[in-house]
Design an enzyme around this catalytic site. Structure first.
Site, PDB file in Angstrom:
ATOM      1  N   CYS A 135      43.632 116.197  57.875  1.00  0.00           N
ATOM      2  CA  CYS A 135      44.269 115.389  56.832  1.00  0.00           C
ATOM      3  C   CYS A 135      43.218 114.618  56.040  1.00  0.00           C
ATOM      4  O   CYS A 135      42.686 113.607  56.524  1.00  0.00           O
ATOM      5  CB  CYS A 135      45.280 114.419  57.461  1.00  0.00           C
ATOM      6  SG  CYS A 135      46.112 113.371  56.253  1.00  0.00           S
ATOM      7  N   CYS A 138      44.371 111.078  55.064  1.00  0.00           N
ATOM      8  CA  CYS A 138      44.296 110.122  56.173  1.00  0.00           C
ATOM      9  C   CYS A 138      42.866 109.676  56.452  1.00  0.00           C
ATOM     10  O   CYS A 138      42.598 108.490  56.659  1.00  0.00           O
ATOM     11  CB  CYS A 138      44.865 110.741  57.453  1.00  0.00           C
ATOM     12  SG  CYS A 138      46.482 111.500  57.292  1.00  0.00           S
ATOM     13  N   ASP A 139      41.948 110.640  56.491  1.00  0.00           N
ATOM     14  CA  ASP A 139      40.620 110.380  57.045  1.00  0.00           C
ATOM     15  C   ASP A 139      39.467 110.491  56.048  1.00  0.00           C
ATOM     16  O   ASP A 139      38.327 110.185  56.399  1.00  0.00           O
ATOM     17  CB  ASP A 139      40.351 111.350  58.203  1.00  0.00           C
ATOM     18  CG  ASP A 139      41.368 111.193  59.326  1.00  0.00           C
ATOM     19  OD1 ASP A 139      41.863 110.068  59.512  1.00  0.00           O
ATOM     20  OD2 ASP A 139      41.684 112.195  59.991  1.00  0.00           O
TER      21      ASP A 139
END
Length: 314
Positions: A135, A138-139
């Site tokens: 992701c 997300c990261d």
């Protein structure tokens, strides 16, 4: 008979249960064999859930999801630790097949999600969450102004590579073919981006690092070129998703409702499927953003729609 059966105990399923019960439905059960919370409970750092932030130590996925079940159960949601084998429809109601038992429901919310497919290289599991991610939203920020690699050649891989190029100093796209499966306009944008370097006809043999996390990947080539090492602290793997739609498969092999070519459930903006009284929320639906906040939003919509459906048909 249940007013509403919720299949899946992640953010979408829990939120659907919260809104359905708080809205007035008295008999709502969420079927989740394991601990509620979903995949996000495995995340070590949460920075992009609104209103939840802590610099050091970061809020973990487990901490984020810990109060959700208690809040939902406070309003009457029941957690059934049972595995659902199949959801079918019999007249105006649904049948939840639990293998050794069956339960009837007036409405159903399916929130079983999807799981990112693994590429299968050495070190993938060892460094997952420690440099290996599925992701970018997300990261990606954790690798601001650093070099990263993306594995994959479809729309998701290239779109996420473009997203990462806005954050990172350089993005390597590693793809096993010399052509991409992504949409031509996306491919064109990738080819024009100076921060993206293509590594084609290639595959990752191994991800390596230490206790602190990923240090790099070893890449081999189909055409016999010498292997190379990319010293990257971040690797994003996009080789497909396995949609958890098994509960919708009927005895004849068809699906209870319409799905697309990837097996994702087709819904409208109100999470309605092609079957009246059946709703899908979270990562199981088409065009899901695969973010906790989005899954929760889906669940809220689905829960309210199920509530309205049951009240209208009473």
């Amino acid at each position: 008979m249940l007013d509403c059966a919720i299949i899946g105990g992640g953010p979408a399923g829990l939120t659907a249960g919260l809104y359905a019960t708080r809205g007035g439905l008295k008999n709502v059960s969420m079927f989740e064999l394991g601990m509620p919370g979903g995949q996000i409970t495995q995340s070590s750092e949460i920075e992009n859930y609104p209103g939840i932030f802590r610099e050091e130590p970061h809020v973990t996925g487990m901490e984020l999801m810990e109060p959700w079940p208690n809040q939902c159960q406070h309003f009457g949601l029941k957690h059934e630790m049972k595995e659902v084998k199949r959801v079918s429809k019999d007249g105006n109601h649904f049948v939840i097949d639990l293998g050794d038992d069956k339960v009837e429901a007036k409405s159903v919310v399916v929130a079983t999600g999807s799981t990112p497919r693994k590429a299968g290289f050495k070190g993938e599991d060892e460094f997952f969450g420690k440099g290996v991610s599925t992701c970018a939203t997300c990261d990606g920020f954790f690798y601001k102004d650093k070099e990263v690699a993306v594995l994959g050649g479809g729309d998701t891989a290239l779109e996420e590579a473009l997203y990462l190029a806005n954050i990172c100093s350089k993005v390597y796209i590693i793809h096993r073919r010399d052509e991409f499966r992504a949409a031509p306009p996306t491919v064109e944008r990738v080819m024009k981006n100076e921060k993206i370097e293509l590594v084609l006809n290639a595959s990752i043999e191994e991800a390596f690092g230490d206790m602190m996390g990923l240090s790099g990947v070893k890449v081999s080539f189909k055409d016999g070129k010498d292997p190379i090492t990319l010293n990257v602290p971040g690797l994003f793997v996009f080789v497909g998703n396995d949609v958890k739609n098994e509960v919708l498969k009927q005895e004849d092999g068809s699906f209870l409702c319409d799905v697309n070519e990837n097996g994702e459930v087709i819904v409208d903006l109100n999470m309605h499927t092609s079957v009246e009284g059946l709703y899908a929320a979270g990562d199981i639906r088409l065009n899901a953003a695969k973010q906790v906040v989005c899954a929760a939003g889906d669940g809220a919509v689905a829960g309210m729609q199920a509530l309205n459906y049951v009240l209208e048909h009473e």
